[in-house]
Design an enzyme around this catalytic site. Sequence first.
Site, mmCIF file in Angstrom:
data_model
loop_
_atom_site.group_PDB
_atom_site.id
_atom_site.type_symbol
_atom_site.label_atom_id
_atom_site.label_comp_id
_atom_site.label_asym_id
_atom_site.label_seq_id
_atom_site.Cartn_x
_atom_site.Cartn_y
_atom_site.Cartn_z
ATOM 1 C CD GLN A 5 32.380 42.784 43.155
ATOM 2 O OE1 GLN A 5 31.535 43.651 43.365
ATOM 3 N NE2 GLN A 5 32.296 41.968 42.115
ATOM 4 C CG HIS A 27 33.058 45.345 34.275
ATOM 5 N ND1 HIS A 27 32.063 44.457 34.618
ATOM 6 C CD2 HIS A 27 34.223 44.702 34.470
ATOM 7 C CE1 HIS A 27 32.619 43.310 34.992
ATOM 8 N NE2 HIS A 27 33.928 43.425 34.912
ATOM 9 C CB CYS A 51 30.763 30.777 40.514
ATOM 10 S SG CYS A 51 32.229 31.706 40.906
HETATM 11 N N1 PLP Z 1 37.957 40.105 41.254
HETATM 12 C C1 PLP Z 1 36.720 40.198 41.744
HETATM 13 C C2 PLP Z 1 36.514 40.254 43.210
HETATM 14 C C3 PLP Z 1 35.626 40.237 40.886
HETATM 15 O O1 PLP Z 1 34.381 40.311 41.381
HETATM 16 C C4 PLP Z 1 35.849 40.191 39.489
HETATM 17 C C5 PLP Z 1 34.714 40.177 38.549
HETATM 18 O O2 PLP Z 1 33.621 39.794 38.872
HETATM 19 C C6 PLP Z 1 37.177 40.119 39.030
HETATM 20 C C7 PLP Z 1 38.207 40.085 39.935
HETATM 21 C C8 PLP Z 1 37.483 40.084 37.575
HETATM 22 O O3 PLP Z 1 37.363 41.369 36.980
HETATM 23 P P1 PLP Z 1 37.129 41.497 35.413
HETATM 24 O O4 PLP Z 1 35.715 41.136 35.152
HETATM 25 O O5 PLP Z 1 37.416 42.935 35.103
HETATM 26 O O6 PLP Z 1 38.092 40.591 34.754
#
Ligand code: PLP
Length: 415
Positions: free
Chosen positions: A181, A203, A327
């Site tokens: 984030q 993303h 969530c």
């Molecule tokens: N870590 C945090 C703090 C996130 O907010 C997210 C996704 O929302 C992730 C990890 C996971 O990332 P990804 O969607 O690329 O798997």
Amino acid sequence: MKNKIYFDHSATTPVLPEVAEEMNRYYIDEWGNPSSLYQTGQSVKIKVDEARAKVADAIGADPKEIVFSGSGTEADNYAIKGAYRAKLKKGNHIICFGLEHPAVIEPCKYLEKKEGAEVTYVYPDKTGVLDSDAIEEAITDKTILITVMMANNVIGTIQPIKEISKIARDHKITFHTDAVQAVGNIKVDVDELGIDLLSMSAHKFHGPKGVGALYVRKGMSLNTLIHGGSQERGRRSGTENVAGIIGLSRALEIANKEIDFKKEHLSRLRDRVVKGVLDNIPDVSYIGDTKKRLPGNACFSFKYIEGESLVLHLDMAGIATSSGSACSSKSLEPSHVLLGIGMSAVEAHGSLRVTLGRSSTEEEVDEFLEVLPGVVDRLRQMSPFNAEKEEEYLDETEDHNIAHEHPDQHFSAES
Ligand code: PLP
């Protein structure tokens, strides 16, 4: 169909047209395999190397310290399982921040269940900001890994990473931070912050979905998760997602150039959201630290209603937001993040997360602020425990001389 107003940038962000355009070249024109020895492949390899250098530059790292992955989740899994397995001879204890994303919590739980790890989960106070002393106190002579996220995905709070990494370094413990984030939204420099392992995901900063990266400090031993053709210098096998990697690097380059603009623009709009909500709607609280948080994040808890209903009604009005409670799993369990900062299940169920992005405008914020009070009011009218009914209830229970509980306690988690 798209929402007219998109206020859920912590969930994902749209790919910038210039990023998509550049990626397209690697689907249509330069489609070679970077492992091939002839020109069609080698010219692509050069571009992947350039992308790696750009990503490294964006966080103050060396290109050799960047490993591309299939997501932020994969980067987190690689960091946690990889570090644990590589350091198992030294100990089996992990310290994990209690408000981590499931991409960090679940690998920790997996290691606890299946591979003999002992994990201490450390929690902050109600601001959501961790006291670094709590980390120091949790260290044992078996501690091999500390993992603390840089910025929280629900309440946006930013952790004192530099203080925590210093503690880790003083005790010769590997330090991982999930910066999914944070990267692209706030300044991140791995040397200045003393980070050994850092996860990011394209993303979240207007790059493509399904591509991330793990920073691995030089000399850090990590057991590989994915074995095969030895791509990524043996650290992550599999033919590279070339277009994704190019997209990640270009998006990060743009995001980093815009950091100062975003800080000013997003915090101004965010403050307008917060003031508008708190000034115009009764019985609402602002969750998390007011200063140490991502510039675009505002998170609230509305009394007497549920966040999911709010999200659905705002959606009907064309506005995309999210509830901290649902969530990522679409479950109706209250968010562990909100419970982790001491909120009750009822308070957590009334949460609404608003996350702004680079193209968010004042007009959008004003429209949101115009729509929200009516939606809240309607939902409260329908709620079995709106303020009026709460008063009636309290009178009644007093009349009948019943030892009364707070009405919140009658709100089951499923209600
Ligand atoms: N870590 C945090 C703090 C996130 O907010 C997210 C996704 O929302 C992730 C990890 C996971 O990332 P990804 O969607 O690329 O798997």
